[in-house]
Design a protein around this motif. Structure first.
Motif, short mmCIF file in Angstrom:
data_model
loop_
_atom_site.label_atom_id
_atom_site.label_comp_id
_atom_site.label_asym_id
_atom_site.label_seq_id
_atom_site.Cartn_x
_atom_site.Cartn_y
_atom_site.Cartn_z
N ARG A 154 5.32 8.45 14.57
CA ARG A 154 4.50 9.34 14.08
C ARG A 154 4.45 9.34 12.60
O ARG A 154 4.37 10.38 12.00
CB ARG A 154 4.88 10.67 14.51
N THR A 155 4.67 8.32 11.97
CA THR A 155 4.53 8.21 10.40
C THR A 155 3.73 6.77 10.02
O THR A 155 3.65 5.85 10.67
CB THR A 155 5.80 8.12 9.77
N THR A 156 3.07 7.15 9.00
CA THR A 156 2.30 5.94 8.44
C THR A 156 3.08 4.77 7.97
O THR A 156 2.71 3.59 8.20
CB THR A 156 1.49 6.58 7.20
N ALA A 157 4.32 5.00 7.65
CA ALA A 157 5.43 3.72 7.50
C ALA A 157 5.59 3.02 8.67
O ALA A 157 5.47 2.07 8.68
CB ALA A 157 6.69 4.38 6.91
N ALA A 158 5.51 3.75 9.59
CA ALA A 158 6.00 2.95 11.18
C ALA A 158 4.66 2.31 11.30
O ALA A 158 4.88 1.09 12.04
CB ALA A 158 6.10 3.84 12.21
N CYS A 159 3.65 2.44 10.60
CA CYS A 159 2.20 1.57 11.01
C CYS A 159 1.90 0.38 10.26
O CYS A 159 0.88 -0.03 10.20
CB CYS A 159 1.19 2.76 11.32
N ASP A 160 2.90 0.11 9.38
CA ASP A 160 2.72 -1.03 8.85
C ASP A 160 2.84 -2.28 9.23
O ASP A 160 3.87 -2.80 9.56
CB ASP A 160 4.07 -1.01 7.55
N THR A 161 1.46 -2.94 9.72
CA THR A 161 1.50 -3.95 10.24
C THR A 161 1.32 -5.20 9.14
O THR A 161 1.18 -6.31 9.71
CB THR A 161 0.32 -4.14 10.98
N TRP A 162 1.54 -4.85 7.99
CA TRP A 162 1.43 -5.96 6.99
C TRP A 162 2.66 -6.73 6.56
O TRP A 162 2.68 -7.63 5.68
CB TRP A 162 0.50 -5.39 5.72
N ASN A 163 3.77 -6.09 7.10
CA ASN A 163 5.01 -6.45 6.54
C ASN A 163 5.68 -7.02 7.79
O ASN A 163 6.98 -6.77 7.71
CB ASN A 163 5.65 -5.59 5.54
N VAL A 164 5.23 -7.13 8.87
CA VAL A 164 5.95 -7.61 10.07
C VAL A 164 5.66 -9.05 10.36
O VAL A 164 4.75 -9.73 10.08
CB VAL A 164 5.47 -6.63 11.25
N SER A 165 6.23 -9.58 11.20
CA SER A 165 6.28 -10.96 11.81
C SER A 165 5.05 -11.08 12.44
O SER A 165 4.46 -10.66 13.05
CB SER A 165 7.26 -11.44 12.54
N ASN A 190 0.69 -1.24 0.08
CA ASN A 190 0.03 0.07 -0.01
C ASN A 190 0.80 1.20 -0.02
O ASN A 190 1.71 1.22 0.72
CB ASN A 190 -0.82 -0.01 1.07
N PRO A 191 0.53 2.57 -0.87
CA PRO A 191 1.20 3.50 -0.69
C PRO A 191 1.56 4.06 0.61
O PRO A 191 2.50 4.67 0.83
CB PRO A 191 0.28 4.31 -1.59
N LEU A 192 0.72 4.13 1.47
CA LEU A 192 1.00 4.65 2.74
C LEU A 192 1.91 3.85 3.60
O LEU A 192 2.40 4.54 4.48
CB LEU A 192 -0.61 4.53 3.70
N ASN A 193 2.30 2.49 3.20
CA ASN A 193 3.30 1.94 3.95
C ASN A 193 4.75 2.36 3.64
O ASN A 193 5.49 2.33 4.49
CB ASN A 193 3.25 0.28 3.63
N SER A 194 4.82 3.17 2.60
CA SER A 194 6.16 3.58 2.45
C SER A 194 6.21 4.90 2.38
O SER A 194 7.17 5.66 2.10
CB SER A 194 6.26 3.09 0.97
N GLU A 195 4.98 5.69 2.98
CA GLU A 195 4.94 7.13 3.09
C GLU A 195 5.63 7.35 4.51
O GLU A 195 4.81 6.95 5.37
CB GLU A 195 3.72 7.44 3.06
#
Length: 303
Positions: A287-298, A83-88
């Protein structure tokens, strides 16, 4: 909590028209034309055609979105890990919104939630638009009944829920569970608003498609649900940080509510109390959307 809308089959964007077979001569003729076109392209722009070409050179194309649904020709589940938000590294501006006083009556709670959602709109709209995703504000309801949404899983009811573009903050449920503590209302509302951000980004649609591909209530089915809910927790932490930075809440008050352990009531679908807390803190601190990427973590981080 996210409730799925009733019904609605998922269209197959990859349906292909099949043509009858061709003769060998016709195939050789087509191959000859293709070879000639490629040869001319190499002569004209050799660098453009030959540079890169590996997997690392590919980029994820953002699909055309309509009401949070990728249009035909794009695989919906690509909007989870990619998702674009994951890399933002997008963050929310400081929130200095003025909200009316919160009270128990519906005539006082309604203006409070309306104002708080307008505040969230101001913060999240630029983030979503910068990611080339379409935007629309959510509705707010103080009712618990809706004909468009599925029933609550199991016997436990949520304090609030999101469905089909509407944040539901049932007045009696909310007051029963958290009283009139303003920071508790803000972090709860920010979590449900996080589901709206996911809806605009196509994440809700994509998670539904992925869950339809596995057995209902299987370990993977629950894991998908937890990734969804924990990302919304992280987004709520981002908002609490913005509220503290802008003066809506005192820093120590905001951090105390973010640091509170999550609920055990719906841990199968929402994550363990510790992981709920950890993802809220991640949003609050990073405080970033990239840090909130739960789809690419263990899986451990979303158990």
């Amino acid at each position: 909590m996210f409730r799925r809308r009733r019904g609605g089959a998922v269209p197959d964007p990859w349906e292909e028209d099949r043509q009858p077979g061709n003769s060998p001569l016709a195939i050789f003729g087509v191959l000859g034309v293709v070879f000639l076109i490629v040869l001319l392209a190499v002569v004209a722009e050799p660098g453009k055609l030959l540079a890169g070409g590996g997997e690392d050179s590919e980029t994820t194309e953002v699909p055309e979105m309509r009401d949070g649904v990728p249009q035909p020709g794009f695989e919906p589940v690509a909007l989870l890990e990619d998702n674009p938000l994951n890399s933002e590294n997008a963050s929310l501006e400081p929130a200095d919104c003025r909200l009316p006083e919160l009270a128990e009556s519906e005539t006082r709670m309604r203006p409070y939630y309306d104002a708080a959602v307008r505040c969230l709109n101001t913060l999240w709209r630029p983030v979503v638009v910068r990611a080339d995703l379409s935007w629309a504000p959510p509705e707010v309801s103080l009712r618990s009944r809706t004909s468009d949404c599925s029933e609550t899983e199991g016997t436990s009811r949520p304090t609030a829920f999101y469905c089909d573009g509407t944040i539901h903050m049932p007045r009696q449920w909310v007051l029963s569970d958290i009283g009139t503590r303003e920071p508790a209302h803000l972090i709860l509302l920010a979590h449900e608003y996080g589901h709206h951000v996911q809806q605009r980004a196509g994440v809700l649609r994509a998670s539904t498609v992925r869950q339809e591909g596995v057995e209902v209530r299987s370990p993977e089915w629950f894991r998908i649900s937890r990734r969804l809910e924990l990302q919304a927790d992280c987004y709520s932490g981002m908002f609490m940080a913005a509220a503290a930075e802008g003066g809506m809440l005192r820093e120590r008050v905001a951090e105390r509510f973010v640091s509170a352990a999550g609920s055990t009531q719906l841990s199968d679908t929402h994550g363990s109390p510790g992981n709920q807390r950890d993802w809220k803190l991640t949003g609050f601190r990073e405080r970033t959307t990239a840090a909130c990427d739960t789809w690419n973590v263990s899986a451990e981080r979303v158990r």
